[in-house]
Design a protein around this motif. Structure first.
Motif, PDB file in Angstrom:
ATOM      1  N   ALA A  60       0.816  -1.214   0.000  1.00  0.00           N
ATOM      2  CA  ALA A  60       0.000   0.000   0.000  1.00  0.00           C
ATOM      3  C   ALA A  60       0.856   1.274   0.000  1.00  0.00           C
ATOM      4  N   TRP A  61       2.080   1.168   0.511  1.00  0.00           N
ATOM      5  CA  TRP A  61       2.940   2.352   0.533  1.00  0.00           C
ATOM      6  C   TRP A  61       3.295   2.821  -0.869  1.00  0.00           C
ATOM      7  N   VAL A  63       1.202   3.023  -3.308  1.00  0.00           N
ATOM      8  CA  VAL A  63       0.123   3.932  -3.679  1.00  0.00           C
ATOM      9  C   VAL A  63       0.344   5.282  -3.014  1.00  0.00           C
ATOM     10  N   PHE A  64       0.683   5.218  -1.730  1.00  0.00           N
ATOM     11  CA  PHE A  64       0.967   6.453  -0.986  1.00  0.00           C
ATOM     12  C   PHE A  64       2.069   7.246  -1.678  1.00  0.00           C
TER      13      PHE A  64
ATOM     14  N   LEU B 489       0.257  -6.406   1.196  1.00  0.00           N
ATOM     15  CA  LEU B 489      -0.433  -5.188   0.792  1.00  0.00           C
ATOM     16  C   LEU B 489      -0.699  -4.315   2.011  1.00  0.00           C
ATOM     17  N   HIS B 490      -1.410  -4.847   3.000  1.00  0.00           N
ATOM     18  CA  HIS B 490      -1.637  -4.111   4.240  1.00  0.00           C
ATOM     19  C   HIS B 490      -1.095  -4.958   5.376  1.00  0.00           C
ATOM     20  N   ALA B 575      -3.401  10.814   0.031  1.00  0.00           N
ATOM     21  CA  ALA B 575      -2.561   9.677  -0.354  1.00  0.00           C
ATOM     22  C   ALA B 575      -2.755   8.517   0.612  1.00  0.00           C
ATOM     23  N   ALA B 579      -4.256   4.906  -0.217  1.00  0.00           N
ATOM     24  CA  ALA B 579      -3.454   3.707   0.033  1.00  0.00           C
ATOM     25  C   ALA B 579      -4.230   2.705   0.871  1.00  0.00           C
TER      26      ALA B 579
END
Lengths: 283, 651
Positions: A60-61, A63-64, B489-490, B575, B579
């Motif tokens: 996910a980072w 995307v950030f 991913l998370h 952002a 995310a």
């Protein structure tokens, strides 16, 4: 208020200009390589297609980081259009660059990690030059404000020709044009598979591409500042810079990263800038 | 005012005494936060009250001046004894010289000279007191939880915590005393107390390495003490007083500053360089990382190294517009670039932080050397924000080390999946050191503006600063990136149960770093600008180069900083939301040219014979170009040359 509105307007127009210039770049490159090249609007088709794709992300980072890169590029451009402070602009540019690196490092992939390390070396090469160039502006105008440049009645190119060259040098690095495209080289088997951008795909790659267009506009804008007195002058400088960049991109071979940290490349640009600063200092 | 000064200076020593005899953990855990709260409150009230002068001739019926003379002598005798115990001729010789110098000063030179105002803090002193008590206090509270775990690991039979916290409180008290006193010989006493405390704290764990590094810190700082004594001797001789106030007044009133007048200040510079661990004395601060983390955090952020920069900033007007000042600026800028380069080759987190501290102190010293109002403001700003961010980062590394058992940044790869909160706080700490809109960057911004307007040697200084900044970005950015590295991913890790005091300190300091950056125009307007403007007004100095635009406190400054803060903050929020929103179905493995393989949750390649080959990653440390072994020697030689020119140039 008007200046803010027009700056926002400029910001909205910039992706169009950036995309078109990228299209021109691709056409010219193709012609230099005796190819026909894609249609002028191909970059837009590409980005639209990217935005239409399904997201596929490792971390996910990533995307950030993609969003932060775009936001800092946009903010830097906004500061430029508002006639803000050059140092502030520089620092905001750093945010984008840092998040490109963070984005590349946040995935345990050798390609993107090596890309990130190389990108850091590139930053090492261009950041000092940018600061020195901005200090040059300050020495000529007495302030770091961009507005102050437009208050001058003589083109700055006359006072700081070497700084212009140094800036060109730094910008080649910033735009990752050959010979400085070591952090994002394309080829699959022998190279980095696009290095720092390896792990981006779909809409997030689109965001990175958009940020790149904004950077291109900003950089050409900085070049234009050297001949702010006439529109034709600005256009000439922009066209000349762009064409030179493309030419150099096509006629030089890629460097190795060792070359980047050794004296030649690190100090050549800075040397040019320093000589010019000394000259301004003495004059 | 009496009470406030008492709370800041004498109270910590009293608390230290009590703590030394407190074996009970519970009592300590009540006493330490209470004492910290009282000190911090007193400091903030004192800071809000503004500058003051306080005559204090007696303390509990004893004449203070004689008391301090006695203490000075006792302290030096103690250090002499320490030198004897360590079998070090260097320490003994230098301490003996200090003793002789001090006796000569007290009984021959200063005999019967006019009494000196005890406390006459200027704005800078007040800022320092607040930093020392607030940041130092938070680090002490952090120490409560940290030392519990630390001693658990060491399996001590008798806890050494009473000694540890007692010394820390002495340290805080001494730092407050140092920045508040007006009399140079009092300041010298506190200066030597910090030297002694840092020696005792670095050697706290009593390992061979700790002792060796503590010894290095001792002899380097004793050298600094010797320089301080020499400076006092020369000042007494040439100006006939030891009052900082009067010295500054007399020096700034002079039209032509002769060599004899400048010589003591060259020695002050030398003393400050040793205390602030500038090259070639950087090795003691790098060695200090063997101590428990609260010590490193304290040495690097609020205390010790800041004492050197405080002394220089305070004395700077005395040598404004001299060649010496330019040499100081060049020296600082050189330290900045040299240690930034050294930091690049390090993978030890504490060492990276240490080199970055030295670099930032170099930047402060460069600003002092530029010696204009604008550069002074930049220096003060960097002192404030550096203390907060660096204290935070050290505490983070300490907490991480206790959890994962390593301080190597390579081992912090993917820390976010193990200790998410600490990883995020560390990343924020890193960003506050290097990115806008945070305070450090505002300080650097002001510094570059000030340097660009410097009159002498501007080009080499700006070159050093520009080059150094780029190296700074290099070693910070890669550390931040590594922290969040993961193939998931998370990450949703389990709770790690950190100590409450540790988390409290981390969160408060992280909050302070962010909030203080957000209100930076206010901080500049209420603390930094009055402090510098006050000095310039009092001493009747020209404020040429004092550009309101550069001070960022005008309307325009506010506008830009808040525009930046709000837009970047908003951007980061968007952002972050984006995310978090990515659905789990979008997860994919990293691209390995189609050879990705997963085994027991680990990502890797499909190697030859279909064998699993896990991914191994590492940063470029470029030791062949920037390694300690490759360039330290060159840096030492060049910096020694600077020092020789600094002092020798005057003779």
């Amino acid at each position: 208020m008007l200046s803010i509105l027009s700056a926002v307007g400029g910001l909205i127009l910039s992706p169009l200009v950036g995309g078109l210039l990228t299209g021109v770049d691709r056409r010219l490159t193709a012609r230099l390589q005796s190819r026909l090249g894609p249609p002028l609007l191909q970059p837009f088709y590409d980005v639209f297609k990217l935005f239409g794709k399904e997201a596929s992300v490792t971390n996910a980072w990533l995307v950030f980081s993609a969003y932060m890169t775009l936001i800092s590029s946009a903010l830097a451009l906004l500061i430029f259009f508002m006639g803000g402070d050059l140092l502030l602009l520089f620092f905001v540019l750093t945010v984008g660059a840092v998040f490109q690196v963070v984005g590349a490092l946040c995935v345990p992939s050798p390609y993107s990690n090596v890309g990130a390390q190389r990108e850091l070396l590139l930053m090492l090469a261009y950041e000092p030059i940018l600061i020195l160039v901005f200090v040059g502006f300050a020495m000529c105008t007495g302030s770091f404000s961009i507005e102050a440049v437009f208050a001058q009645d003589q083109p700055l190119l006359l006072k700081m020709p070497l700084l212009f060259l140094a800036l060109g040098y730094a910008l080649t690095i910033k735009l990752r044009k050959s010979p400085f495209d070591i952090s994002a080289s394309h080829h699959g088997h022998q190279e980095l598979v696009k290095g720092v951008q390896t792990e981006y795909s779909g809409p997030y790659l689109g965001i990175i591409e958009l940020a790149h267009w904004l950077d291109l506009v900003l950089i050409l804008g900085l070049c234009a500042m050297f001949w702010h007195t006439s529109v034709i002058g600005m256009a000439t400088l922009v066209a000349a810079s762009l064409f030179t960049e493309i030419l150099i991109d096509n006629i030089t071979a890629r460097l190795t990263w060792q070359w980047m940290v050794q004296k030649r490349s690190l100090l050549l640009g800075m040397g040019l800038a320093l000589v010019n600063l000394l000259w301004l200092y003495v004059a | 005012m009496n009470t406030l000064v008492f709370c800041c200076v004498a109270l910590p020593f009293a608390v230290a005494l009590v703590l030394y005899f407190t074996q009970l953990d519970r009592t300590r855990k009540l006493l330490v936060p209470a004492a910290v709260a009282v000190m911090a409150l007193a400091a903030v009230i004192m800071g809000a009250h503004g500058t003051f002068r306080l005559e204090a001739e007696t303390f509990l019926g004893l004449p203070l001046d004689s008391l301090f003379s006695m203490l000075d002598l006792l302290l030096l005798l103690y250090i002499l004894g320490l030198g004897w115990k360590l079998g070090s001729r260097t320490v003994m010789g230098m301490t003996a010289l200090q003793l002789i110098g001090l006796l000569y000063l007290k009984f021959v030179l200063a005999d019967g000279s006019a009494p000196v105002t005890a406390f006459a803090p200027d704005g800078l002193s007040l800022i320092m007191v607040i930093i020392i008590t607030v940041v130092g206090g938070l680090i002490t509270i952090y120490g409560l939880g940290y030392m519990d775990i630390h001693e658990e690991h060491l399996h001590l039979r008798v806890s050494r915590k009473p000694r540890f916290f007692a010394i820390i409180f002495c340290f805080l008290g001494a730092m407050n005393g140092l920045v508040l006193s007006n009399n140079l010989s009092w300041m010298f006493f506190f200066w030597e107390v910090t030297t002694l405390c840092s020696y005792l704290l670095i050697s706290h764990d009593q390992t061979k390495e700790a002792n060796a590094n503590a010894y290095r810190a001792l002899w380097m700082n004793v050298l600094g003490g010797l320089a301080f004594v020499s400076a006092m001797l020369f000042i007494q001789k040439s100006l006939g007083t030891l009052s900082t106030e009067v010295v500054l007044h007399k020096m700034t009133a002079m039209d032509v500053k002769t060599t004899a007048m400048l010589l003591p200040f060259a020695f002050f510079c030398l003393a400050a360089f040793t205390k602030s661990a500038q090259v070639p004395f950087e090795s003691w601060l790098c060695g200090a990382m063997v101590a428990p983390t609260p010590v490193s955090a304290l040495l690097h952020s609020a205390t010790m190294v800041k004492a050197g920069t405080y002394l220089l900033l305070r004395m700077a007007p005395a040598f404004a517009d001299t060649t010496m000042s330019t040499i100081v600026a060049l020296f600082g800028a050189f330290t900045f670039v040299g240690t930034c380069i050294l930091a690049v080759s390090q993978s030890n987190a504490k060492k990276i932080l240490a080199y970055s501290t030295i670099a930032n102190l170099g930047l402060i010293i460069a600003c002092v050397g530029i010696n204009t109002a604008a550069s002074m403001m930049a220096a003060t700003t960097i002192i404030i924000y550096h203390s907060v961010s660096k204290g935070l980062l050290f505490m983070c590394v300490g907490a991480i080390e206790q959890r994962i058992g390593s301080r190597d940044i390579e081992d912090m790869r993917g820390l976010y999946s193990k200790m998410p909160r600490t990883a995020i706080i560390t990343a924020i700490g890193i960003f506050t050191m290097m990115l806008p809109p945070f305070g450090m960057l505002i300080g650097k911004w002001m510094a570059i503006e000030a340097i660009a307007r410097a009159t002498q040697a501007m080009t080499p200084i700006i070159f050093f600063i520009a080059l150094g900044s780029a190296f700074t970005v290099l070693f910070w950015a890669r550390w931040a990136g590594i922290l969040v590295s993961s193939a998931n991913l998370h990450d949703r890790p389990a709770h790690g149960n950190p100590k409450a005091t540790v988390m409290f300190a981390l969160r408060s300091l992280c909050g302070l770093a962010v909030v203080f950056s957000f209100i930076s125009p206010l901080v500049l307007e209420t603390f930094v600008e009055p402090s510098v403007a006050g000095v310039y007004a009092r001493l009747g100095l020209k404020t040429e180069g004092f550009i309101p635009g550069a001070s960022l406190t005008g309307g325009a400054g506010y506008f830009w900083i808040y525009l930046l803060f709000i837009l970047l903050g908003l951007g980061a929020w968007i952002a972050w939301k984006a995310a978090r929103k990515v659905s789990n179905s979008a997860h994919s493995q990293p691209y390995f040219s189609g050879l990705t393989q997963e085994q027991a949750g680990q990502i890797g390649f499909k190697g030859p014979m279909n064998a699993f080959e896990p991914v191994r990653l590492s940063n470029f440390y470029l030791a062949q170009y920037f390694g300690e072994g490759t360039i330290t020697r060159a840096i030492d030689i060049i910096s020694t040359a600077f020092l020789i020119v600094l002092v020798g140039g005057l003779l």
